[in-house]
Structures are given as C-alpha cells and as structure tokens.
Motif scaffolding. Sequence first.
Motif, PDB file in Angstrom:
ATOM      1  N   ARG A 196      -3.257   1.344   7.928  1.00  0.00           N
ATOM      2  CA  ARG A 196      -4.190   2.035   6.937  1.00  0.00           C
ATOM      3  C   ARG A 196      -3.623   3.464   6.250  1.00  0.00           C
ATOM      4  NH1 ARG A 196      -8.658  -1.587   5.961  1.00  0.00           N
ATOM      5  NH2 ARG A 196      -8.754  -2.711   7.920  1.00  0.00           N
ATOM      6  N   LYS A 205      -3.760 -11.482  20.316  1.00  0.00           N
ATOM      7  CA  LYS A 205      -3.163 -10.418  19.381  1.00  0.00           C
ATOM      8  C   LYS A 205      -1.828 -10.721  18.810  1.00  0.00           C
ATOM      9  CE  LYS A 205      -5.020  -6.657  22.528  1.00  0.00           C
ATOM     10  NZ  LYS A 205      -4.491  -5.649  23.765  1.00  0.00           N
ATOM     11  N   ARG A 221       0.753  -0.403  20.361  1.00  0.00           N
ATOM     12  CA  ARG A 221       0.437  -1.438  19.372  1.00  0.00           C
ATOM     13  C   ARG A 221       1.723  -1.855  18.828  1.00  0.00           C
ATOM     14  NH1 ARG A 221      -2.523  -1.819  13.766  1.00  0.00           N
ATOM     15  NH2 ARG A 221      -0.618  -0.795  12.711  1.00  0.00           N
ATOM     16  N   VAL A 250      -4.864 -13.033   9.080  1.00  0.00           N
ATOM     17  CA  VAL A 250      -5.155 -12.265  10.123  1.00  0.00           C
ATOM     18  C   VAL A 250      -4.025 -12.424  11.352  1.00  0.00           C
ATOM     19  CG1 VAL A 250      -7.745 -11.901   9.920  1.00  0.00           C
ATOM     20  CG2 VAL A 250      -6.678 -14.072  10.718  1.00  0.00           C
ATOM     21  N   LYS A 291      -8.353 -14.707  16.526  1.00  0.00           N
ATOM     22  CA  LYS A 291      -9.344 -15.559  16.795  1.00  0.00           C
ATOM     23  C   LYS A 291     -10.021 -15.894  15.557  1.00  0.00           C
ATOM     24  CE  LYS A 291     -10.850 -15.752  21.305  1.00  0.00           C
ATOM     25  NZ  LYS A 291     -11.954 -15.107  22.420  1.00  0.00           N
ATOM     26  N   SER A 301     -12.831  -7.803  10.059  1.00  0.00           N
ATOM     27  CA  SER A 301     -12.047  -8.629  11.117  1.00  0.00           C
ATOM     28  C   SER A 301     -10.756  -7.877  11.219  1.00  0.00           C
ATOM     29  CB  SER A 301     -11.997  -9.974  10.986  1.00  0.00           C
ATOM     30  OG  SER A 301     -11.043 -10.330   9.803  1.00  0.00           O
ATOM     31  N   LYS A 302     -10.235  -7.189  10.281  1.00  0.00           N
ATOM     32  CA  LYS A 302      -8.894  -6.162  10.511  1.00  0.00           C
ATOM     33  C   LYS A 302      -9.164  -4.819  10.996  1.00  0.00           C
ATOM     34  CE  LYS A 302      -6.009  -8.925   6.967  1.00  0.00           C
ATOM     35  NZ  LYS A 302      -5.551  -9.074   5.735  1.00  0.00           N
ATOM     36  N   ALA A 303     -10.530  -4.573  11.323  1.00  0.00           N
ATOM     37  CA  ALA A 303     -10.689  -3.299  11.839  1.00  0.00           C
ATOM     38  C   ALA A 303     -11.715  -3.685  13.249  1.00  0.00           C
ATOM     39  CB  ALA A 303     -11.521  -2.446  10.987  1.00  0.00           C
ATOM     40  N   ALA A 343       0.609  -5.078  29.174  1.00  0.00           N
ATOM     41  CA  ALA A 343       0.547  -6.267  28.904  1.00  0.00           C
ATOM     42  C   ALA A 343       1.634  -7.027  28.228  1.00  0.00           C
ATOM     43  CB  ALA A 343      -0.485  -6.463  28.016  1.00  0.00           C
ATOM     44  N   CYS A 362     -10.687  -3.864  23.008  1.00  0.00           N
ATOM     45  CA  CYS A 362      -9.182  -4.079  23.154  1.00  0.00           C
ATOM     46  C   CYS A 362      -8.621  -4.403  21.927  1.00  0.00           C
ATOM     47  CB  CYS A 362      -8.541  -4.840  24.281  1.00  0.00           C
ATOM     48  SG  CYS A 362      -9.574  -4.476  25.984  1.00  0.00           S
ATOM     49  N   VAL A 363      -9.210  -5.479  21.516  1.00  0.00           N
ATOM     50  CA  VAL A 363      -8.693  -6.137  20.140  1.00  0.00           C
ATOM     51  C   VAL A 363      -8.855  -5.273  18.868  1.00  0.00           C
ATOM     52  CG1 VAL A 363      -8.270  -8.477  20.513  1.00  0.00           C
ATOM     53  CG2 VAL A 363     -10.780  -7.683  20.246  1.00  0.00           C
ATOM     54  N   LYS A 408      -3.743   1.774  24.857  1.00  0.00           N
ATOM     55  CA  LYS A 408      -2.397   1.719  24.222  1.00  0.00           C
ATOM     56  C   LYS A 408      -1.929   3.298  24.034  1.00  0.00           C
ATOM     57  CE  LYS A 408      -2.328  -3.032  22.427  1.00  0.00           C
ATOM     58  NZ  LYS A 408      -1.280  -3.799  22.702  1.00  0.00           N
ATOM     59  N   LYS A 442      -3.746  -1.788  28.151  1.00  0.00           N
ATOM     60  CA  LYS A 442      -3.752  -2.443  26.815  1.00  0.00           C
ATOM     61  C   LYS A 442      -4.944  -2.247  26.034  1.00  0.00           C
ATOM     62  CE  LYS A 442      -6.801  -5.811  28.702  1.00  0.00           C
ATOM     63  NZ  LYS A 442      -7.479  -6.954  28.441  1.00  0.00           N
ATOM     64  N   HIS A 460     -15.565  -6.384  21.162  1.00  0.00           N
ATOM     65  CA  HIS A 460     -14.153  -6.313  22.368  1.00  0.00           C
ATOM     66  C   HIS A 460     -13.303  -5.264  21.834  1.00  0.00           C
ATOM     67  CE1 HIS A 460     -10.613  -8.726  24.481  1.00  0.00           C
ATOM     68  NE2 HIS A 460     -11.223  -7.503  25.108  1.00  0.00           N
ATOM     69  N   GLU A 474      -6.259 -12.484  25.087  1.00  0.00           N
ATOM     70  CA  GLU A 474      -5.356 -11.470  24.194  1.00  0.00           C
ATOM     71  C   GLU A 474      -3.668 -11.731  24.159  1.00  0.00           C
ATOM     72  OE1 GLU A 474      -6.494  -7.083  25.123  1.00  0.00           O
ATOM     73  OE2 GLU A 474      -8.197  -8.204  25.755  1.00  0.00           O
ATOM     74  N   GLU A 475      -3.300 -11.950  25.276  1.00  0.00           N
ATOM     75  CA  GLU A 475      -1.515 -12.270  25.366  1.00  0.00           C
ATOM     76  C   GLU A 475      -1.358 -13.640  25.503  1.00  0.00           C
ATOM     77  OE1 GLU A 475       0.272 -10.154  23.927  1.00  0.00           O
ATOM     78  OE2 GLU A 475      -0.693  -8.320  24.092  1.00  0.00           O
ATOM     79  N   ASN A 516      -6.218  -2.595  19.018  1.00  0.00           N
ATOM     80  CA  ASN A 516      -4.943  -3.259  18.716  1.00  0.00           C
ATOM     81  C   ASN A 516      -4.801  -3.292  17.025  1.00  0.00           C
ATOM     82  OD1 ASN A 516      -2.359  -4.515  19.197  1.00  0.00           O
ATOM     83  ND2 ASN A 516      -3.394  -6.446  18.339  1.00  0.00           N
ATOM     84  N   LEU A 517      -5.982  -2.852  16.388  1.00  0.00           N
ATOM     85  CA  LEU A 517      -5.888  -3.134  14.895  1.00  0.00           C
ATOM     86  C   LEU A 517      -5.781  -1.662  14.211  1.00  0.00           C
ATOM     87  CD1 LEU A 517      -8.622  -5.842  14.485  1.00  0.00           C
ATOM     88  CD2 LEU A 517      -6.262  -6.148  14.009  1.00  0.00           C
ATOM     89  N   LYS A 521     -12.459 -10.274  15.191  1.00  0.00           N
ATOM     90  CA  LYS A 521     -13.885 -11.226  15.519  1.00  0.00           C
ATOM     91  C   LYS A 521     -13.522 -11.753  16.858  1.00  0.00           C
ATOM     92  CE  LYS A 521     -14.812 -14.076  11.450  1.00  0.00           C
ATOM     93  NZ  LYS A 521     -14.461 -15.208  10.507  1.00  0.00           N
ATOM     94  N   GLU A 522     -14.496 -11.641  17.611  1.00  0.00           N
ATOM     95  CA  GLU A 522     -14.613 -12.003  19.100  1.00  0.00           C
ATOM     96  C   GLU A 522     -15.821 -12.443  19.417  1.00  0.00           C
ATOM     97  OE1 GLU A 522     -12.014 -12.072  22.676  1.00  0.00           O
ATOM     98  OE2 GLU A 522     -11.557 -11.278  20.773  1.00  0.00           O
ATOM     99  N   ASN A 582      -1.412  -9.993   9.880  1.00  0.00           N
ATOM    100  CA  ASN A 582      -1.986  -8.405  10.138  1.00  0.00           C
ATOM    101  C   ASN A 582      -1.606  -7.871  11.500  1.00  0.00           C
ATOM    102  OD1 ASN A 582      -3.433  -6.184   9.261  1.00  0.00           O
ATOM    103  ND2 ASN A 582      -4.872  -6.740  10.679  1.00  0.00           N
TER     104      ASN A 582
END
Lengths: 364, 364
Positions: A361, A277, B359, A334, A281, B276-278, B66, B333-334, B47, B44, B331, A305-306, B337-338, B281-282, A337
């Motif tokens: 957004r 975060k 966030r 990324v 990744k 990957s900004k929405a 977190a 959670c990530v 959020k 987390k 995933h 994540e953290e 976070n976006l 990547k996991e 971001n």
Amino acid sequence: MNLPSLDSIETPAALVDVDRLELNLQKAAAYVRDHGLRWRPHTKTHKVPALAARQLEAGAAGVTVATPREAEVMSAVAEDVLLAYSPVGASKLARLMALPRRVRLSVALDSHEALAGLREAARASGRTVGVLVELEMGMRRVGLPSPEGAVALARDASESEGLDYQGVMFYPGHIRMPLKEQGPALAEVSRRLGTFLEALEAAGLKPGLVSGGSTPTLWRSHEVVGMNEIRPGITPFFDRASLWMGVCGAEEVAYSVLATVVSTAVSGQAVIDAGSKALAKEELPVGGYGVLGDRPEVEVRALSEEHGMLDLSRTTWRPRVGERVRVVPNHVCVSVNLQDELWAVRGEQVMGRWEVMGRGRGPV
Amino acid sequence: MNLPSLDSIETPAALVDVDRLELNLQKAAAYVRDHGLRWRPHTKTHKVPALAARQLEAGAAGVTVATPREAEVMSAVAEDVLLAYSPVGASKLARLMALPRRVRLSVALDSHEALAGLREAARASGRTVGVLVELEMGMRRVGLPSPEGAVALARDASESEGLDYQGVMFYPGHIRMPLKEQGPALAEVSRRLGTFLEALEAAGLKPGLVSGGSTPTLWRSHEVVGMNEIRPGITPFFDRASLWMGVCGAEEVAYSVLATVVSTAVSGQAVIDAGSKALAKEELPVGGYGVLGDRPEVEVRALSEEHGMLDLSRTTWRPRVGERVRVVPNHVCVSVNLQDELWAVRGEQVMGRWEVMGRGRGPV
C-alpha cells in the motif's frame, strides 16, 4: 542478471510461462482490434510495470489500476492511468495528484462526496482529472443504480473545475458462469446500459467513454451494445476460474505456483508447501482451490496457511516427498498479490524475474 | 520516530490495540504458568520481531515459525526457534543452517525423506538440529497416523548424527468448535496421543517434548494428557473466529483493519476500501468475512479484492462516504500477511509502527 536454475528456486514460487503470456497478449490485442474496442487492461492482476509495458506495446490505450501504489508504479510506463475505484481520503488524493504531470489520470466514482473530494484535490494541485461515473449493472457492489443518479453525478462532474467528465464505467462481476451461458445476462446488461446512455444523452451528457467488461465475459464483450472500452485483468495469465468458465484452454494458462511435496504421511493425499499464503483461498462452484497444471485430475482439496492438500483419489500417481508440482490457483490476482516476485519461464528454463512492484500500500 | 495521527493514516490499515495486546499476553503467560506448560508462541500470526520479543519477556520459552524467512527474522530476538513445518529442498535447508549459531533450531517432520535431507544439511554445516516427530491427531493434514511409523521415525532421528531427537509435535486443527463443546474431541486427542506416547516409551524413545495445542483449544490445553508445550499463534491479537468459538471476548480483540466507506450507492449496504487483499477470504460457519469492532451487528457480507460489503440490514446506522470503521477479520494471520505494517494504537492515539518483517519468502 544472473538467473537461477528452476530447480534451485525455493518453493512456493510463482511462474509465468512467457510463450503463453505472449500468445495471450496477442489474442486479446487481436480481439479488441477486430471489434474496435479501446483496451485498458487492469494491472492489479500482475502488478508489474514491465508487463504493463508489454500490454501497451501490444495495443493497450492505457492501464487500469486499483490503488494509489499501483498508479505510482504503473506511471513509470503508462501515460493513461484509470483508477477504477473511488479515491476517498486525503492521503489517497494527495498521492494521485502527485503522479507525474505527463500522466493523464482518470478516476471512477459513484458519489457526490467522492466527487467533491476529488474536485478539491484537483483544484488545489492545478491538474485536470478525468471522471468516469460508475454504474450498477447487476453485481450490486458499487455504482449508481438509477439513470437519474448517474445524470446528476455526470452533471456535477461536467460542471466541476479541474475535472473532465469523460463517460461511464461499470463492472459486470455478477456474470460468473461459463462463456456459453452468458447470452441472457449480457443482453440484460445491454438493455440496462441502454437506459443509462439514453438518459445521459437526453441530458446533454452523452459519455465519450463507455468502459465495461470483465474477464469472464471477455470474448463476448462486443455483444454489449454501446460499450467501447474493456479493462480485463486476468487475460495475460488466466487461472482455474477462467478455465472453468471456458474463457481459456488448459494450454493458455500462463501462471502457476511451483510447490514441493512435503508430506505424504496421511493416505489418499499429498501435502505441498503452497497454502493460502501462496495460492489464496477463493471458492469456485466446482470446489477445491487449484489444480495441477499437467495433471488436471489432481485438485487442491483444502488449504491451510502453508499447506495445500492434493487429492489423489482420481489418480494413480503417488508423488514422493521432495517432488515438485505446478499449481494453477482458482484466482490469479489474489495469488500474485501474495508473491514477492514472478519468475518468467520457458519450459524448464528461467528467463527472467519480475518484482511484484504494485503489491502493498505504501508509496513507491 | 515521527508518528502520524490516526486520521491521517491511509486506509486500509492494520491496527493493534496495545492495551489489549498486553492483557492478552499476560493472560496467556498466566495460563501456561498455572498449568506448567512450555509456551512457544507461533509468530506466523504477527511476523513482527518486536512482538516476539514481548512474548519472550512475558514468559515464552522460544518461538515457533512457519518459513525460513520467519526463522531469519525471529532469530534477531529468539534463542529457541521451532520451524513447525518439514523443510524440504536445498534452499530452505541452506537458509536454516545459516541461522546464527546461538539459535537452538528445531524442526518438525513426518517422513524419513525430510529427515534424511535435514541430517545431510546438519552434518554438512556442523550444527545440531532438534527434531520433533509430527503426529496425526485427527486433522488428517500432516503427521504420522500410526505409533509404529512414529517410533520408526523417532528412532531414525535419535540415531542420526547432527540431529537431536527431542520429542513429538501435533496440531489438533480439526477442533474448530466453541470452547464449551470441545470436551469429547480433546478426550479423543488424549486417548490417541496416549497410544503414541506408550509406543515411544516402550521403544526407549520417550519424548521429552510433547508439543501440541491450537488457539481454538487454548484455554483447555491442560486437559490434553501428556502434552507439555503449546504453540498458539493468534492469542496476542484474536479475531472473529476466536470470538465465535468463545476463546476471547469482544473486549479482548486487539487487531482490526481500519477502512473507509467509499460507496453507499447500492441500498442496504456500505462498501469499504478493505477487501480480500486486506482482510483475506476465510470462511466461518456463521457466514461473512468480518465484523465491525464497535458494531457487531454489522457484518462484512462479501469481499472482492479491494471492496468489503457491509451488511446494514440489522442496523439503523447509515454511514456516509468518507466515514471510517474498524473491521475484525475472520482470521487474523492471513490478514496480517497482507499488510506492510501494523499500527500500534491506544484509543485514537498512534503509539508506534511495526513492519511486518516476516512477510514474504526471500532472505532478510
């Protein structure tokens, strides 16, 4: 503005070395000047209008953006804005048409559907929007793969009221290899691009603008025959991918994430408070998710994540809990971001704070 | 509040199916009730304070967080807040001590250094902070690997003014495999946990709270001998990883990212405006970064920042530019976070909007 000391800034925090940033800007500006290339840097990397303004001062002709929000944010400083992505859907189109009238907006697209939507929006708003026809150059993501398709779309654009056919755009994102090994791939791009340019010229649709390039291929952009504009994003900051490809040296990486060691309980590693975060990744062929700026033998082996796991197997350094480190992430865009703000630093001195205004957004 | 129609919401946008959310909450609540487990869900994942409030209504004893920001945000609705991460550094400690006094704050840690910092902060602020000693259970990330180390830290905590030694905590994050195959790994956790609990009891430091578990092991939490609290995060929403492990069925996945097809120029695929900004990547062992909710044969094969590539090789469906799809990310959670916001939906009806308040990093 009352600036905090670097020590008092809570981690994880994104840092930008202002001296390196300035040298990187000047180096890119000199390169495009020397090679007669137009420069429209991609601002998705930093998402900060003040940094876009510095790029424009250094010689950029305009800016590239990825989203309506970035277009809105960058319109405060730029007169020339290229949205390098097909705007599909009423909301995105409406926001683009509502940009200040002084902004020369252009858009890349690869379909008649996207073109029709844009034409309708332009007509309704009474503004003229530039169009770049996107070409497929080997990455196989977006872009028209055939010269016939490109000619048809360019013709459609050139005949559309409210639209201004300006040329073509591509992104050779498949060339992700060390700078020294890119020769054959770049030659193939030149060859392929040539077939498109020939077909367009034969159809009376010779593109004024041939916009291409990427950060991996940045310093060899002049080898792509026919290309007259580049849009690199990562150049002001660089990252571990750039280092790996030889696009920059270690002393040119301006971006890092400041992190604190929070656990050393498991032997052979130290755990920092920057995880996916904060660093994001993003895989690299060399493995790992980042590296310490001043200890390149220490890699971020894994991310949750953290938490980031520093691999201590190739160092005698044994950090204590509370010690701070600066991590260079694999992919800076990324990571930025994921930040609320970037801290401008010179050595241990905090020089300023930039809000990452283009993040998210929603409308500004 | 004036809610938009789903059609008019700009993509990419995060959707939460409120009926599935409710069923997921009730199912988790019934499970912990049936097995006499304390439930402190990890916030987390979403959020969102309003969602934490729903979890508390459904039977949660408190919330897990977190970051200091999440602690601040969740303090608006929760009386019992566990920061499941070592707070190291003056800024984090100061923010935690400034939480409303009605909040019972507890913290997990695995070092005498972190404990000393917390003790100092608690003493200075005059508040009492609960301490859970973190144990290493096979993931090799954080946590004390030896019973001797755990006893020493528990003793240090129990003898510290301003701190309240409450027990132990662990996270068996290494158990990422289908639910049905987890038996041996869970038995090993029980065995290992037993050696810690025995040593602590022998030292007169029997933990009141034994907090563990994860979403992958959720429905088998009762098999871990001695554990009396779980902190699953993903359960209200689920995701593709949960699907893959058999933790939920397709009809239980409540979270998806609404996206628009923006390009079909390259054959065999459709490109959506969620990258990957929405989605984030996991990786998963099954490959890909997500799957369409209503077309599980269509995977997100690759992600760049603003583009997701839908693999059409296993479907006859050929979407047109402008068509919308709902993607279940690997995933959740990530991905959350976006997002700026989550849209509550029932079918095609928008029921509400939640800001992702936890966030970011800065103070509320």
